[in-house]
Design an enzyme around this catalytic site. Structure first.
Site, PDB file in Angstrom:
ATOM      1  CG  HIS A 322       6.556   9.985  -2.307  1.00  0.00           C
ATOM      2  ND1 HIS A 322       6.598  10.992  -3.246  1.00  0.00           N
ATOM      3  CD2 HIS A 322       7.527   9.097  -2.676  1.00  0.00           C
ATOM      4  CE1 HIS A 322       7.530  10.752  -4.128  1.00  0.00           C
ATOM      5  NE2 HIS A 322       8.115   9.594  -3.827  1.00  0.00           N
ATOM      6  CB  CYS A 340       8.736   6.491  -5.094  1.00  0.00           C
ATOM      7  SG  CYS A 340      10.131   6.507  -3.949  1.00  0.00           S
TER       8      CYS A 340
END
Length: 392
Positions: A322, A340
């Site tokens: 992301h 992430c």
């Protein structure tokens, strides 16, 4: 003279009649050579014998076994099986009229009535009636299948059949009822990921543009423990273009390959190197879902109301790809996330738009490995081990 001639004529007539009688058949009751119906032969011809399968009075009959009505020593003139609602079960009479076979599956826990008529070669009619009752399962748990109809998915997407309402104990019976058909030859195998899920994955990534059809003939199938399948399942989907993401965490970048060729390379900040609990773990996972805006709040680490754009989930362990403009200073330079893959917003949008559910994401260079607790961990298991996970 007249009386003598008359007497001679009478004698001649009597002689002619006597000769005619001598030449006639004694069995001709009429005396003029005309046969009557042979009642004796008709009475002696054995009656046609009608049999039913299942037999009259049978209980716990499988809903999958076809009903058979068979005649011996004659031909069927009528055959019917009636549902409890009064409807006729679909069936077909054989061309030789010696049997009738049902052509539809039956309902659970229902009593069916059947009747038939037949004639023997002498024209005598026989009739037979009866009834039977199908099995009543202890449970009929539902099942699901993924990918869904008409989906286009990535080359790492497994086929997944799940049984969310209860465990399967007769795994072999279920696996035999599953069939995968592909437009091009693809080597693959089913593997049980527990008692409530079985996946089919290819040995290697799917060939691009493969058409796939999956049929799961589960209705009437014994799962074990008195449970039977609720309904058949099927799906047809397409494998899309070959796109694979490769991340070597120390490189601080995310590379995107199409058909084996590098098409994009984005600066990235991955999970913190020093803490294995915060690494972006090693292993091959797949894109599971996409959200234009993802919620990354995590009270454990003090994150509240944290929203990030262009979120691509790659595991249920918590890893996403992301944007994170708040971490801009570290992107491409330092691994500083909590697991992430952080990208600049413009790069995250480009990747988001290009990604398909089922695209593989290959990660190397970390201290930690992905745990096999995510929903989709098929590619974390070596092929030789995967094959042993089949029940057949």
């Amino acid at each position: 003279m007249r009386s003598k001639r008359l007497f001679g004529t009478v004698v001649a007539l009597l002689a002619s009649l006597s000769l005619l009688a001598a030449c006639s058949d004694d069995s001709d009751s009429a005396g003029f050579g005309v046969d009557l119906p042979d009642k004796k032969k008709k009475a002696e011809t054995p009656a046609a014998k009608i049999t039913f399968a299942p037999a009259d009075g049978a209980e716990d009959v499988s809903v999958l076994e076809p009903i058979k009505i068979i005649v011996d020593g004659g031909e069927l003139t009528e055959a019917k099986v009636i549902t409890p609602a009064g409807k006729e079960v679909i069936g077909e009479l054989a061309p030789d009229k010696l049997s009738w076979t049902s052509g539809e599956v039956l309902g659970y826990g229902k009593t069916y009535k059947y009747s038939a008529k037949a004639e023997n070669e002498a024209g005598n009619e026989s009739t037979q009636e009866g009834s039977f009752t199908t099995l009543a399962p202890a449970a009929t748990p539902r099942a699901t299948i993924n990918p869904g109809d008409d989906a286009t998915v990535g080359v790492g997407m497994p086929v997944s059949v799940k049984f969310p309402e209860g465990p399967v104990t007769d795994k072999a019976a279920v696996e035999k009822a599953l069939k995968v058909e592909t437009s091009v030859p693809v080597e693959g195998s089913w593997g049980w990921l527990g008692d409530q899920q079985v996946d089919w994955r290819p040995k290697e990534y799917w060939p691009a543009n493969t058409k796939v059809t999956v049929n799961a003939k589960l209705y009437g199938l014994p799962y074990g423990g008195g449970a039977y399948g609720k309904a058949d399942l099927s799906t047809s989907f397409t494998i899309g273009r070959n796109q694979v993401v490769k991340i070597n965490t120390p490189d601080h970048k995310m590379n995107v390959y199409r058909d084996g060729k590098l098409t994009a390379s984005y600066p990235a900040s991955n999970g913190k190197d020093a803490d294995p609990n915060l690494n972006t773990p090693n292993g091959t996972v797949v894109v599971m879902s996409k959200e234009p805006v993802g919620d990354f709040s995590n009270p454990r680490y003090g994150y509240t109301n944290v929203k990030k754009k262009w979120a691509v989930r790659i595991s249920n362990h918590g890893e996403f790809i992301h944007e994170n403009e708040e971490n801009r200073a570290n992107i491409g330079k330092v691994n500083s996330s909590h697991g992430c893959v952080n990208l600049f917003e413009k790069d995250a949008k480009k990747y988001y738009d290009s990604a398909l559910i089922g695209d593989p994401v290959e990660i190397t260079g970390s201290k930690a490995k992905f745990p096999t607790t995510s929903d989709v961990f098929d590619w974390l298991i070596p092929w030789s081990q995967w094959q042993t996970m089949s029940a057949l």
